[in-house]
Design an enzyme around this catalytic site. Structure first.
Site, short mmCIF file in Angstrom:
data_model
loop_
_atom_site.label_atom_id
_atom_site.label_comp_id
_atom_site.label_asym_id
_atom_site.label_seq_id
_atom_site.Cartn_x
_atom_site.Cartn_y
_atom_site.Cartn_z
N SER A 16 27.11 31.77 27.82
CA SER A 16 27.42 30.33 27.72
C SER A 16 27.49 29.70 29.11
CB SER A 16 28.71 30.10 26.93
OG SER A 16 29.83 30.55 27.64
N MET A 93 29.38 42.34 33.17
CA MET A 93 30.60 43.13 33.05
C MET A 93 30.43 44.52 33.65
SD MET A 93 32.47 40.81 31.90
CE MET A 93 34.00 41.50 31.30
N ILE A 95 31.25 46.68 37.44
CA ILE A 95 31.76 46.69 38.81
C ILE A 95 30.60 47.04 39.73
CG2 ILE A 95 33.28 47.93 40.40
CD1 ILE A 95 35.20 48.30 37.99
N LEU A 96 30.43 46.25 40.78
CA LEU A 96 29.30 46.43 41.68
C LEU A 96 29.72 47.26 42.90
CD1 LEU A 96 28.05 42.78 41.34
CD2 LEU A 96 26.80 44.81 40.58
N ASN A 110 30.89 34.79 41.40
CA ASN A 110 31.36 35.26 40.10
C ASN A 110 32.31 34.22 39.52
OD1 ASN A 110 31.90 37.21 37.99
ND2 ASN A 110 33.87 37.61 38.97
N HIS A 112 35.68 34.18 37.02
CA HIS A 112 36.68 35.08 36.46
C HIS A 112 37.70 34.27 35.66
CE1 HIS A 112 39.25 38.58 36.14
NE2 HIS A 112 40.27 37.80 36.46
N SER A 139 38.46 30.92 37.85
CA SER A 139 38.17 30.80 39.28
C SER A 139 36.72 31.17 39.53
CB SER A 139 39.05 31.77 40.10
OG SER A 139 40.42 31.60 39.80
N GLU A 146 36.19 44.20 47.16
CA GLU A 146 37.40 44.34 46.34
C GLU A 146 37.28 43.47 45.08
OE1 GLU A 146 42.24 43.82 46.75
OE2 GLU A 146 40.98 43.47 48.50
N LEU A 147 37.61 44.05 43.94
CA LEU A 147 37.37 43.41 42.65
C LEU A 147 38.19 42.12 42.49
CD1 LEU A 147 35.82 43.91 39.95
CD2 LEU A 147 37.96 44.90 39.09
N ASP A 148 37.52 41.04 42.12
CA ASP A 148 38.17 39.76 41.82
C ASP A 148 39.06 39.27 42.96
OD1 ASP A 148 36.99 39.89 39.30
OD2 ASP A 148 38.71 40.89 38.41
C1 GAR Z 1 33.40 34.33 30.94
O1 GAR Z 1 34.51 33.85 30.25
C2 GAR Z 1 33.81 34.90 32.28
O2 GAR Z 1 34.97 34.31 32.78
C3 GAR Z 1 34.02 36.35 31.96
O3 GAR Z 1 33.04 36.67 31.03
C4 GAR Z 1 32.80 35.54 30.22
C5 GAR Z 1 31.31 35.40 30.01
O4 GAR Z 1 31.04 34.42 29.06
N1 GAR Z 1 33.90 37.14 33.14
C6 GAR Z 1 34.71 38.14 33.44
O5 GAR Z 1 35.63 38.49 32.73
C7 GAR Z 1 34.41 38.83 34.74
N2 GAR Z 1 35.50 39.69 35.14
P1 GAR Z 1 29.57 33.90 28.82
O6 GAR Z 1 28.69 35.14 28.64
O7 GAR Z 1 29.66 33.10 27.58
O8 GAR Z 1 29.16 33.11 30.02
#
Ligand code: GAR
Length: 222
Positions: A16, A93, A95-96, A110, A112, A139, A146-148
């Site tokens: 989305s 989804m 971790i890089l 990214n 989050h 955010s 470092e993650l997020d």
């Molecule tokens: C989003 O809500 C984003 O914040 C989350 O994945 C969703 C993807 O939605 N990302 C994470 O959790 C990353 N740690 P989408 O596929 O509908 O864009």
């Protein structure tokens, strides 16, 4: 007119957020050119969205790879084919590895679902509810190893109400994600936000620091 910013979007699911970038490009609101969408999952609905928009898609499954280093090396080789000025993680989804992150330093962002630095990691909506927080959000940040934990470009907040569930929070946060992510991408494409020495350097952004928007903010004016 300068060339639109070449973008590669990495996804794993619904896409989305990818859709909002496609819509922004098509409407002429975002000076970007989405060159490719890459998913690690063949069943990601975002691939359909990309195909519907005529954007080339690629699936690079992580299955069968012995480790992250080998997967990320192949992922980088694929991404590099499109010579992106910006790599957008939109629900990717995985971790890089530090090597991947370093390769795209300053051009890897990214989104989050939390008001970082609060609630890094997974299941953010559940944890926000369990802690009784009154506020939640999302955010957009440059990615560092470092993650997020990378420097924030923009945040969007939503109120947490007594009857909220993880699903209702997911919905509310996503509405704001779809405003915050195009805003951050526009700023980068317009040269108004960049990573400089580990911090975001802003130009012509109110106060010159990461803004926090909410449902009432007129993002077109930013
Ligand atoms: C989003 O809500 C984003 O914040 C989350 O994945 C969703 C993807 O939605 N990302 C994470 O959790 C990353 N740690 P989408 O596929 O509908 O864009």
């Amino acid at each position: 007119m300068s060339e639109p910013l070449r973008v590669v979007v990495l996804i794993s699911g619904s896409g989305s957020n990818l859709q909002t970038l496609i819509d922004g490009q098509q409407a002429g609101r975002l000076p970007i050119d989405i060159r490719a969408v890459v998913s690690n999952r063949a069943d990601a609905y975002g691939l359909e969205r990309a195909r519907a928009a005529g954007i080339p898609t690629h699936v690079l499954s992580h299955r069968g790879y012995a480790d992250r280093a080998h997967y990320d090396a192949d992922l980088a080789a694929l991404v590099d084919e499109f010579q992106p000025g910006l790599v957008v993680l939109a629900g990717f989804m995985r971790i890089l590895t530090p090597a991947f992150v370093a390769r795209y330093s300053g051009r890897l962002i990214n989104i989050h679902p939390s008001l970082l630095p609060a609630y890094r990691g997974l299941r953010t909506h559940e944890r926000v509810l369990a802690d009784g927080c009154g506020e939640h959000g999302c955010s957009v940040h440059f990615v560092i190893p470092e993650l997020d934990a990378g420097p924030v470009i923009v945040q969007a907040r939503v109120p947490v109400e007594p009857n909220d569930t993880p699903e209702s929070l997911h919905q509310k946060v996503q509405v704001q994600e779809h405003r915050a992510y195009p805003l951050a991408v526009r700023w980068i494409a317009e040269g108004r936000a960049c990573l400089d020495n580990g911090e975001v350097r802003f130009q012509r952004v109110p106060d010159g620091r990461p803004p926090v928007i909410d449902a009432d903010t007129d993002i077109d004016a930013l």
